[in-house]
Design an enzyme around this catalytic site. Sequence first.
Site, PDB file in Angstrom:
ATOM      1  N   SER A   1       0.844  -1.203   0.000  1.00 40.17           N
ATOM      2  CA  SER A   1       0.000   0.000   0.000  1.00 40.17           C
ATOM      3  C   SER A   1       0.871   1.242   0.000  1.00 40.17           C
ATOM      4  O   SER A   1       1.989   1.235   0.533  1.00 40.17           O
ATOM      5  CB  SER A   1      -0.859  -0.023   1.267  1.00 40.17           C
ATOM      6  OG  SER A   1      -1.422   1.234   1.511  1.00 40.17           O
TER       7      SER A   1
ATOM      8  N   TYR B  47      -2.302  -1.691  10.905  1.00 39.73           N
ATOM      9  CA  TYR B  47      -2.512  -2.215   9.546  1.00 39.73           C
ATOM     10  C   TYR B  47      -1.347  -1.808   8.642  1.00 39.73           C
ATOM     11  O   TYR B  47      -0.729  -2.642   7.968  1.00 39.73           O
ATOM     12  CB  TYR B  47      -3.839  -1.687   8.963  1.00 39.73           C
ATOM     13  CG  TYR B  47      -3.896  -1.782   7.451  1.00 39.73           C
ATOM     14  CD1 TYR B  47      -4.098  -3.007   6.825  1.00 39.73           C
ATOM     15  CD2 TYR B  47      -3.690  -0.659   6.640  1.00 39.73           C
ATOM     16  CE1 TYR B  47      -4.107  -3.110   5.440  1.00 39.73           C
ATOM     17  CE2 TYR B  47      -3.700  -0.748   5.259  1.00 39.73           C
ATOM     18  CZ  TYR B  47      -3.904  -1.976   4.661  1.00 39.73           C
ATOM     19  OH  TYR B  47      -3.896  -2.073   3.294  1.00 39.73           O
TER      20      TYR B  47
ATOM     21  N   LYS C  70       2.048  -3.888   6.580  1.00 38.05           N
ATOM     22  CA  LYS C  70       2.503  -3.795   5.182  1.00 38.05           C
ATOM     23  C   LYS C  70       4.017  -3.546   5.142  1.00 38.05           C
ATOM     24  O   LYS C  70       4.747  -4.147   4.350  1.00 38.05           O
ATOM     25  CB  LYS C  70       1.769  -2.675   4.445  1.00 38.05           C
ATOM     26  CG  LYS C  70       0.283  -2.928   4.266  1.00 38.05           C
ATOM     27  CD  LYS C  70       0.016  -4.116   3.362  1.00 38.05           C
ATOM     28  CE  LYS C  70      -1.443  -4.476   3.277  1.00 38.05           C
ATOM     29  NZ  LYS C  70      -1.723  -5.809   2.763  1.00 38.05           N
TER      30      LYS C  70
HETATM   31  P1  NAD Z   1     -10.759  -7.652   1.082  1.00 34.96           P
HETATM   32  O1  NAD Z   1     -10.986  -7.683   2.556  1.00 34.96           O
HETATM   33  O2  NAD Z   1     -11.944  -7.462   0.213  1.00 34.96           O
HETATM   34  O3  NAD Z   1      -9.994  -8.984   0.616  1.00 34.96           O
HETATM   35  C1  NAD Z   1      -9.085  -9.672   1.447  1.00 34.96           C
HETATM   36  C2  NAD Z   1      -9.523 -11.134   1.484  1.00 34.96           C
HETATM   37  O4  NAD Z   1      -8.610 -11.864   2.305  1.00 34.96           O
HETATM   38  C3  NAD Z   1     -10.922 -11.326   2.076  1.00 34.96           C
HETATM   39  O5  NAD Z   1     -11.705 -12.064   1.162  1.00 34.96           O
HETATM   40  C4  NAD Z   1     -10.675 -12.111   3.379  1.00 34.96           C
HETATM   41  O6  NAD Z   1     -11.732 -13.012   3.654  1.00 34.96           O
HETATM   42  C5  NAD Z   1      -9.357 -12.799   3.066  1.00 34.96           C
HETATM   43  N1  NAD Z   1      -8.528 -13.157   4.236  1.00 34.96           N
HETATM   44  C6  NAD Z   1      -8.139 -12.371   5.264  1.00 34.96           C
HETATM   45  N2  NAD Z   1      -7.343 -13.062   6.098  1.00 34.96           N
HETATM   46  C7  NAD Z   1      -7.196 -14.306   5.587  1.00 34.96           C
HETATM   47  C8  NAD Z   1      -6.507 -15.474   5.986  1.00 34.96           C
HETATM   48  N3  NAD Z   1      -5.793 -15.517   7.123  1.00 34.96           N
HETATM   49  N4  NAD Z   1      -6.595 -16.581   5.207  1.00 34.96           N
HETATM   50  C9  NAD Z   1      -7.345 -16.589   4.082  1.00 34.96           C
HETATM   51  N5  NAD Z   1      -8.021 -15.508   3.659  1.00 34.96           N
HETATM   52  C10 NAD Z   1      -7.956 -14.382   4.404  1.00 34.96           C
HETATM   53  O7  NAD Z   1      -9.662  -6.533   0.796  1.00 34.96           O
HETATM   54  P2  NAD Z   1      -9.174  -5.902  -0.590  1.00 34.96           P
HETATM   55  O8  NAD Z   1      -9.598  -4.479  -0.606  1.00 34.96           O
HETATM   56  O9  NAD Z   1      -9.532  -6.779  -1.714  1.00 34.96           O
HETATM   57  O10 NAD Z   1      -7.617  -5.915  -0.340  1.00 34.96           O
HETATM   58  C11 NAD Z   1      -6.779  -6.968  -0.785  1.00 34.96           C
HETATM   59  C12 NAD Z   1      -5.365  -6.720  -0.317  1.00 34.96           C
HETATM   60  O11 NAD Z   1      -4.930  -5.443  -0.812  1.00 34.96           O
HETATM   61  C13 NAD Z   1      -5.203  -6.649   1.197  1.00 34.96           C
HETATM   62  O12 NAD Z   1      -3.975  -7.230   1.555  1.00 34.96           O
HETATM   63  C14 NAD Z   1      -5.186  -5.163   1.479  1.00 34.96           C
HETATM   64  O13 NAD Z   1      -4.511  -4.855   2.655  1.00 34.96           O
HETATM   65  C15 NAD Z   1      -4.442  -4.648   0.255  1.00 34.96           C
HETATM   66  N6  NAD Z   1      -4.723  -3.232  -0.012  1.00 34.96           N
HETATM   67  C16 NAD Z   1      -6.015  -2.816  -0.134  1.00 34.96           C
HETATM   68  C17 NAD Z   1      -6.283  -1.467  -0.341  1.00 34.96           C
HETATM   69  C18 NAD Z   1      -7.716  -0.985  -0.441  1.00 34.96           C
HETATM   70  O14 NAD Z   1      -7.948   0.212  -0.317  1.00 34.96           O
HETATM   71  N7  NAD Z   1      -8.696  -1.835  -0.687  1.00 34.96           N
HETATM   72  C19 NAD Z   1      -5.234  -0.541  -0.441  1.00 34.96           C
HETATM   73  C20 NAD Z   1      -3.912  -1.017  -0.344  1.00 34.96           C
HETATM   74  C21 NAD Z   1      -3.666  -2.376  -0.129  1.00 34.96           C
HETATM   75  C1  UD1 Z   2      -6.993   5.139   4.084  1.00 32.74           C
HETATM   76  C2  UD1 Z   2      -6.026   4.756   5.174  1.00 32.74           C
HETATM   77  C3  UD1 Z   2      -4.821   4.047   4.524  1.00 32.74           C
HETATM   78  C4  UD1 Z   2      -5.290   2.836   3.708  1.00 32.74           C
HETATM   79  C5  UD1 Z   2      -6.320   3.305   2.676  1.00 32.74           C
HETATM   80  C6  UD1 Z   2      -6.911   2.159   1.895  1.00 32.74           C
HETATM   81  C7  UD1 Z   2      -6.296   6.335   7.028  1.00 32.74           C
HETATM   82  C8  UD1 Z   2      -5.668   7.459   7.776  1.00 32.74           C
HETATM   83  N1  UD1 Z   2      -5.617   5.922   5.932  1.00 32.74           N
HETATM   84  O1  UD1 Z   2      -6.334   5.993   3.173  1.00 32.74           O
HETATM   85  O2  UD1 Z   2      -3.926   3.615   5.525  1.00 32.74           O
HETATM   86  O3  UD1 Z   2      -4.199   2.230   3.032  1.00 32.74           O
HETATM   87  O4  UD1 Z   2      -7.401   3.987   3.358  1.00 32.74           O
HETATM   88  O5  UD1 Z   2      -7.695   1.354   2.711  1.00 32.74           O
HETATM   89  O6  UD1 Z   2      -7.327   5.807   7.419  1.00 32.74           O
HETATM   90  N2  UD1 Z   2     -12.618  11.267   3.587  1.00 32.74           N
HETATM   91  C9  UD1 Z   2     -13.622  12.110   4.007  1.00 32.74           C
HETATM   92  N3  UD1 Z   2     -14.752  11.565   4.556  1.00 32.74           N
HETATM   93  C10 UD1 Z   2     -14.924  10.217   4.720  1.00 32.74           C
HETATM   94  C11 UD1 Z   2     -13.884   9.350   4.284  1.00 32.74           C
HETATM   95  C12 UD1 Z   2     -12.736   9.908   3.744  1.00 32.74           C
HETATM   96  O7  UD1 Z   2     -13.513  13.337   3.879  1.00 32.74           O
HETATM   97  O8  UD1 Z   2     -15.963   9.792   5.246  1.00 32.74           O
HETATM   98  C13 UD1 Z   2     -11.401  11.831   2.970  1.00 32.74           C
HETATM   99  C14 UD1 Z   2     -10.122  11.557   3.735  1.00 32.74           C
HETATM  100  O9  UD1 Z   2      -9.912  12.543   4.706  1.00 32.74           O
HETATM  101  C15 UD1 Z   2      -9.081  11.555   2.607  1.00 32.74           C
HETATM  102  C16 UD1 Z   2      -9.864  11.008   1.389  1.00 32.74           C
HETATM  103  O10 UD1 Z   2     -11.250  11.226   1.704  1.00 32.74           O
HETATM  104  O11 UD1 Z   2      -8.694  12.876   2.314  1.00 32.74           O
HETATM  105  C17 UD1 Z   2      -9.628   9.534   1.147  1.00 32.74           C
HETATM  106  O12 UD1 Z   2      -9.855   8.810   2.340  1.00 32.74           O
HETATM  107  P1  UD1 Z   2      -9.842   7.215   2.399  1.00 32.74           P
HETATM  108  O13 UD1 Z   2     -10.728   6.669   1.342  1.00 32.74           O
HETATM  109  O14 UD1 Z   2     -10.106   6.811   3.807  1.00 32.74           O
HETATM  110  O15 UD1 Z   2      -8.358   6.828   1.978  1.00 32.74           O
HETATM  111  P2  UD1 Z   2      -6.942   7.284   2.603  1.00 32.74           P
HETATM  112  O16 UD1 Z   2      -7.107   8.240   3.705  1.00 32.74           O
HETATM  113  O17 UD1 Z   2      -6.080   7.697   1.482  1.00 32.74           O
END
Ligand code: NAD
Ligand code: UD1
Length: 340
Positions: free
Chosen positions: A127, A152, A156
Amino acid sequence: MEIKRVLVTGGTGFIGSETVIKLIEAGYDPVIVDNLSNSKDAVIGRIKTITGVRPTFYKVDCCDEEAFRKVFEKEKFQAVIHFAGLKAVGESVVKPIEYYSNNLESTLVLLKLMKEFDVRNIVFSSSATVYGVPKRVPLVETDPVGSATNPYGETKIMIERILTDTQFAWKDLNVALLRYFNPIGGHPSGLLGEDPNGIPNNLMPYICQVAVGKRDHLRIWGDNYPTPDGTGVRDYIHVLDLAEGHVATLKKLATDPGLVIYNLGTGKGTSVLEMVHAFEKATGVKIPYTIEAARAGDVATNYAATDKAFNELGWKAKYNIIDACRDAYNFQKKNPNGIE
Ligand code: NAD
Ligand code: UD1
């Protein structure tokens, strides 16, 4: 080496499921392992509806070494895409032990089994949070890894370290650390999308719930940032683009590059207010909002340098935020209570 059969941990989740679709469409043979802690097995049927192929699925926890070993014994993987993990920032502050143990143990067990079964390619879902507070934007892959403001994010950083050390010791291993910026959107069919538990922390799912009347109004966290309109700026990337980035990365790993790191973003920053207006334009639905105090841990501006991914993977984002707003809303409307 040719890569065909790919283990996708967390493959029923938001990003994993879209990636499985892209893998099937690109001729790979994905096998999903997920414990369904944050997703539903109904996703498998939806992948079949979209692609015509029902991917093999194991309901297994990646921390359960014995059960996971049986999957490795049965399938012959050439690569792993490791999405499995817990990802709710706020929850991680309240439940640090659960976050550290699930995210770290699942990765350690996975690596142990990869070594045992000589599986030499891994793509990891990292991330942009690993950069901490950016000193400058756009963020480049060589920028220092900072410290996260929550457990969290720390998982990472730690997993990036674990994978880097493992690759150093095991030279045949190819590792891609993919640093996602802000994934949003859903499958254009409306069958797959983001379905967070409880009150959404992230902007797009929150806006979607306001749009369908589940939440009263959006609360914008701060309008005093040093950005053009004072609200926070992020790099929102359509989940379909992100999914394609994984296919491009597998092709790269097939060339035996060792350790590689890529930002997956669009390179374009969008403010919260711009996102609200884009959503209104894409859907015709008005999003009421109030301005509130800034959220702890938020940075003002964050977006990716995308040159490295483009030059080395031949990949860049194709969709814009209007597409992503439309697809996220479509999923929300068709699945008011999430995937059932
Ligand atoms: P998600 O929660 O939809 O998917 C993660 C999946 O992993 C889920 O289906 C959950 O059931 C499964 N899981 C969790 N722990 C497990 C375990 N111990 N064994 C087997 N399965 C397990 O999340 P996502 O948004 O699809 O994210 C996927 C990956 O990308 C994650 O590692 C997340 O941290 C990373 N990531 C997501 C974002 C985001 O904003 N969505 C941003 C940066 C990184
Ligand atoms: C957040 C997490 C980051 C994580 C990412 C993806 C925090 C501080 N950071 O990032 O660690 O990797 O999500 O899961 O939680 N916002 C509003 N109102 C809301 C929600 C968000 O104004 O109800 C604003 C936030 O202040 C920010 C932007 O929208 O400026 C995006 O927010 P968000 O979607 O939570 O993502 P990040 O903050 O980038």
